[in-house]
Design an enzyme around this catalytic site. Sequence first.
Site, PDB file in Angstrom:
ATOM      1  N   SER A 549       0.870  -1.173   0.000  1.00  0.00           N
ATOM      2  CA  SER A 549       0.000   0.000   0.000  1.00  0.00           C
ATOM      3  C   SER A 549       0.904   1.219   0.000  1.00  0.00           C
ATOM      4  O   SER A 549       1.678   1.413   0.929  1.00  0.00           O
ATOM      5  CB  SER A 549      -0.887  -0.002   1.234  1.00  0.00           C
ATOM      6  OG  SER A 549      -1.547   1.230   1.334  1.00  0.00           O
ATOM      7  N   ARG A 550       0.833   2.032  -1.068  1.00  0.00           N
ATOM      8  CA  ARG A 550       1.860   3.062  -1.246  1.00  0.00           C
ATOM      9  C   ARG A 550       1.611   4.348  -0.471  1.00  0.00           C
ATOM     10  O   ARG A 550       2.550   5.031  -0.134  1.00  0.00           O
ATOM     11  CB  ARG A 550       2.031   3.379  -2.729  1.00  0.00           C
ATOM     12  CG  ARG A 550       2.708   2.239  -3.429  1.00  0.00           C
ATOM     13  CD  ARG A 550       3.176   2.563  -4.807  1.00  0.00           C
ATOM     14  NE  ARG A 550       3.434   1.298  -5.465  1.00  0.00           N
ATOM     15  CZ  ARG A 550       2.609   0.709  -6.285  1.00  0.00           C
ATOM     16  NH1 ARG A 550       1.493   1.318  -6.631  1.00  0.00           N
ATOM     17  NH2 ARG A 550       2.878  -0.463  -6.802  1.00  0.00           N
ATOM     18  N   VAL A 551       0.365   4.722  -0.227  1.00  0.00           N
ATOM     19  CA  VAL A 551       0.164   5.986   0.472  1.00  0.00           C
ATOM     20  C   VAL A 551      -0.556   5.819   1.804  1.00  0.00           C
ATOM     21  O   VAL A 551      -0.597   6.733   2.600  1.00  0.00           O
ATOM     22  CB  VAL A 551      -0.634   6.991  -0.395  1.00  0.00           C
ATOM     23  CG1 VAL A 551       0.169   7.415  -1.585  1.00  0.00           C
ATOM     24  CG2 VAL A 551      -1.967   6.423  -0.806  1.00  0.00           C
TER      25      VAL A 551
END
Length: 683
Positions: A549-551
Amino acid sequence: MTENERNYIRILVQKNVPIEIADETKKILSVCDNLPDTLKNPVVTDEEKHSIIRQIFPKEVQSFVISVCDGGAVDSLARMIDEYTELCIEKQGSIRAVVRYVTPLTETQQEDMKSFIKEKFGRNDVNIEYRCDPDIIGGFILNAGDYEYDKSYRTSLKLMRETLKHRTNKLNSSEAPDALEGEIDHAKRANDIISVLKSEVSDFDHKSGVTETGYITRMGDGIAVIHGMNHVMYGELVEFENGVRGIIQNIETRTCGAVLLGSDHGLTEGSSVTRTGKRAGVGVSDALLGRVVDALGSPIDGLGTIPAEDYFPIEREAPGVVERKSVTVPLETGILAIDSMFPIGRGQRELIIGDRQTGKTSIAVDTIINQKGKDVICVYVAIGQKSSTVAKLVNTLKENGAMDYSIVVSASASDPAPFQYIAPYSGTAMAEYFMAKGKDVLIVYDDLSKHAVAYRAMSLLLHRPPGREAYPGDVFYLHSRLLERSSRMDDEHGGGSITALPIIETLAGDVSAYIPTNVISITDGQIFLESELFFSGMRPAVNVGLSVSRVGGAAQTKAMKKVSGTLRIDLAQFREMEIFTQFSSELDPATTELLNHGRLLMEILKQPLYSPLPHHEQVIILYAATHGFMKDVPLKEVREFRTNLLGYMRIYANDIIKEIDTEKVLSDDLCKRLEKVISDFKG
Ligand code: ATP
Ligand code: MG
């Protein structure tokens, strides 16, 4: 018109065939129904065909028809002649017009009409054909170029009926009768309605009545190719003769392609099509909540009409960089494996990807159920699924009390491809309506693989060139412009957000196929579900190594960050060690401990369906597991231990639960108290 057909028309142009001869040829073709079949028949020899042509066609076009016949393009013969006639008329600077009337026009009226057309189209001559048409009841309809001037009584009456119907509907819904009021009020209401209708009728003014029209030249598989309508816009809504609407998808010289949003019953070659000047959109209002609708926003749950408050276009430009705010508020899924390691923030786009039957839909449904009481509106878009599956899902949502704040948009497998194509865009338009009001919205697209397939079917029927895996070249843009509309707005723009959970189905775990790689690169992370894990009993079957999950990390609470800090690494080490030690019999104590800890964590991440965990429960369970309090609990008893611990805490340590939920931080003091309660419980 293909290049080949244009080449044939050039023959006519070179020979300078007079327009009268072209007209005569057309007449011959319309009279001899089976002529094209004969000319195509392989049993008839070429000599016989040529002799037929020489006998029935005028001299000037004989060689042209022969070459068309030899070239195997007999089917487009009539169209080519049409095109040629139009070219000739254009060259002469004149225009053709058709007037349909009931009472014949007087001389002066005819002169007026002529000069009007000349002026309007800037031509020096007009060729008007007058046709008596009792169907239009009164008045007249003029067709010239691409325009239709409809001054017929038939259309006026139809419009008046629609206005009155709309008006009565509004009256009925806004002033719903009160059950307690008596008959007198009923009569009064009826009088009110009559007076409103009277004023509507006297004020009714049939506006200019100018519409731009075209006609169908090719039709089939929910696609219509339309000739004319030179000013039509891409994505515009058009109306067919039978009342069905369509969306313009292709624009070419002289023709355009439209997808039908309904049945093609009653439409034939030559049926007229009218521009509406509107872009395709859906009616939106708060009344959508709790409803099941189709791709056009019409109800399909049998609970009556949905009054629309506004009309939102299904395609809209995504918010720009300036209007956005970064992601800081978590969107809790209630699933421990996701909230701890792959947290999702409001405004994020997190892909759920996996093979068939690996629990993709279940994760989305659990997330929707977990939004209860969190002031989040949920939109579930079902694309190309069985109607029974959707009905089951709606039932699940109802049973868990999640339908009150949800909308289900369904374009099932039996709906035509255009419906499946627009469903996610319609769903997003509904979500945008709520986002504009400052609400947080969660939208699930289940699933985008089927969406891409529907778009491929539609594009191939529209004769767009196929690319990799036969998908059209713009399939990336198809999904990027959809997912880009999910965002979190800054306070100046209402502060609402749309969080997207697109779903992609892979084949045999192949994430490097065309559509999966596209959507992975568009989204802010993915949750990868694996069949192997699913069948080994690890449910939800989240693959920790391939998910990311990048953000969302920015949106995770401090408490959760603290307890889940080493979780991913621990699990990665465990998986590596598990493979490594598969065949060894003797293990040193450190390795044994690592393996046991890993097994415990795996057990903790298992979670049954429809039982999302609140934030504080997740924190407490993870704290107990990562701080060695569950070392001595046998794997089989982990679930029981968990339930009992939480029950114990609810009774004896409610202050801790409250503090975790409100402060969302694990201070040293709180940790100490928590540890003490857990030790007490174990004792
Ligand atoms: P499809 O490819 O058909 O859309 P899917 O990937 O969406 O399937 P689901 O329909 O969500 O998968 O789940 C498949 C089956 O697995 C269902 O019968 C569901 O009950 C079961 N299942 C999913 N998650 C869990 C879970 N956490 N615990 C137990 N059973 C589960
Ligand atoms: Mg599913």
